[in-house]
Design a protein around this motif. Sequence first.
Motif, short mmCIF file in Angstrom:
data_model
loop_
_atom_site.label_atom_id
_atom_site.label_comp_id
_atom_site.label_asym_id
_atom_site.label_seq_id
_atom_site.Cartn_x
_atom_site.Cartn_y
_atom_site.Cartn_z
N UNK A 141 0.82 -1.22 0.00
CA UNK A 141 0.00 0.00 0.00
C UNK A 141 0.85 1.26 0.00
N UNK A 142 2.02 1.18 0.64
CA UNK A 142 2.88 2.35 0.71
C UNK A 142 3.67 2.55 -0.58
N UNK A 143 4.20 1.47 -1.12
CA UNK A 143 5.00 1.60 -2.34
C UNK A 143 4.12 1.97 -3.53
N UNK A 144 2.87 1.49 -3.55
CA UNK A 144 1.97 1.84 -4.66
C UNK A 144 1.75 3.35 -4.71
N UNK A 145 1.57 3.97 -3.55
CA UNK A 145 1.35 5.43 -3.51
C UNK A 145 2.57 6.17 -4.07
N UNK A 146 3.78 5.68 -3.73
CA UNK A 146 5.00 6.32 -4.23
C UNK A 146 5.13 6.13 -5.73
N UNK A 147 4.81 4.91 -6.22
CA UNK A 147 4.80 4.67 -7.68
C UNK A 147 3.82 5.60 -8.37
N UNK A 148 2.61 5.69 -7.82
CA UNK A 148 1.55 6.47 -8.44
C UNK A 148 1.87 7.96 -8.44
N UNK A 149 2.39 8.46 -7.33
CA UNK A 149 2.75 9.88 -7.25
C UNK A 149 3.79 10.23 -8.30
N UNK A 150 4.78 9.34 -8.46
CA UNK A 150 5.83 9.59 -9.45
C UNK A 150 5.23 9.65 -10.85
N UNK A 151 4.34 8.71 -11.15
CA UNK A 151 3.74 8.68 -12.48
C UNK A 151 2.93 9.96 -12.75
N UNK A 152 2.17 10.38 -11.76
CA UNK A 152 1.34 11.58 -11.94
C UNK A 152 2.20 12.83 -12.10
N UNK A 153 3.42 12.79 -11.56
CA UNK A 153 4.33 13.93 -11.69
C UNK A 153 5.24 13.81 -12.91
N UNK A 198 7.47 11.52 -13.40
CA UNK A 198 8.82 11.13 -12.96
C UNK A 198 9.02 9.63 -13.14
N UNK A 199 10.29 9.25 -13.32
CA UNK A 199 10.67 7.85 -13.44
C UNK A 199 11.86 7.58 -12.52
N UNK A 200 11.85 6.43 -11.85
CA UNK A 200 12.96 6.09 -10.97
C UNK A 200 13.29 4.60 -11.10
N UNK A 201 14.45 4.23 -10.57
CA UNK A 201 14.82 2.82 -10.49
C UNK A 201 14.08 2.15 -9.34
N UNK A 202 13.96 0.82 -9.39
CA UNK A 202 13.29 0.11 -8.28
C UNK A 202 13.86 0.44 -6.91
N UNK A 203 15.19 0.47 -6.79
CA UNK A 203 15.76 0.73 -5.47
C UNK A 203 15.51 2.17 -5.03
N UNK A 204 15.40 3.09 -5.98
CA UNK A 204 15.15 4.49 -5.62
C UNK A 204 13.76 4.65 -5.03
N UNK A 205 12.79 3.92 -5.57
CA UNK A 205 11.45 3.94 -4.98
C UNK A 205 11.49 3.40 -3.55
N UNK A 206 12.27 2.33 -3.33
CA UNK A 206 12.39 1.75 -1.99
C UNK A 206 13.06 2.74 -1.04
N UNK A 207 14.10 3.42 -1.53
CA UNK A 207 14.74 4.44 -0.71
C UNK A 207 13.74 5.52 -0.30
N UNK A 208 12.93 5.97 -1.25
CA UNK A 208 11.94 7.01 -0.95
C UNK A 208 10.99 6.54 0.15
N UNK A 209 10.54 5.29 0.04
CA UNK A 209 9.62 4.76 1.04
C UNK A 209 10.27 4.72 2.42
N UNK A 210 11.51 4.25 2.49
CA UNK A 210 12.20 4.15 3.78
C UNK A 210 12.46 5.53 4.38
#
Length: 325
Positions: free
Chosen positions: A130-142, A144-156
């Motif tokens: 639920x948390x990572x989906x929001x980060x994925x979705x926010x990036x898409x709406x903005x 933005x594109x990131x690597x898998x580990x960058x999304x994980x870093x953002x969540x942490x």
Amino acid sequence: MQNKGPVSEYILKHYKHFNAAALVDAAKGYEKHLAEGKKMLISLAGAMSTAELGISLAEIIRQDKVQIISCTGANLEEDIMNLVSHSHYKRVPNYRDLTPQDEWDLLEKGLNRVTDTCIPEEEAFRRLQKHIFKIWKDAEENGERFFPHEFMYKMLLSGVLEEYYEIDPKNSWMLAAAKKNLPMVVPGWEDSTMGNIFASYCLKGELNPSTMKSGIEYMTFLADWYTEQAEDKGIGFFQIGGGIAGDFPICVVPMLYQDMEREDTPFWSYFCQISDSTTSYGSYSGAVPNEKITWGKLDINTPKYIVESDATIVAPLIFAYLLNW
């Protein structure tokens, strides 16, 4: 060399021959490599995060004894799962005796088994989802594109998971890596649980595949990073297990040298592999280091070590030596 702690002193006293001696030689070679001002890549295959390698690897990261990590998607996510749902994990010491019915019963309880340890579906995978989906979705709406580990870093780093922490956060290597913004490559991320979940959202039309940067982009990033960081010294390569986590990054050198025709590209300048894979039938994981000379990955004079043993035993001991424990 700093004074060594009791673990290091123990292996220096007792580990004299065979794989034990190879472990000590590899640890000393790693230490010498760093002392010469060179950088190190660590690759993580298998289920090292579920084996809680973070207890030692996190400190290796904090003390700058690794400069880049290549890992499977499973290791990327499973360290965080252990961080937020450790009390819900179930140990199965008698896993060798399980019947198919026993395995089915674990499935119905939402317990996904990794050898003697079961990862809890609801508390681990779904808690992150639920948390990572929001980060994925926010990036898409903005846009933005990131690597898998960058999304994980953002969540942490966002702190949204802190309420769930169930281990001492200093033992999470992903949290240590996020705080340092450690460079990382995660080849084949798509076959991880979070990769599968991301694909499911794409199938449902809720996310676009292009929001996630690709493996080719990881390779081009690694090519630039290696070119900038290796200078004329090369980078060390410490490989835990085999598979794509090791094969993907090691190929960057022959790609630069042969395909890009950058003939001044230095070879990997240290190589150690911990693996219990046997050398037979074209096995990459079991290939002896000298085979890599023929592929333009290692030089004739590159220090080469192979420890044919269980990485869950060997890696923490080598890390303990490097940390003077």
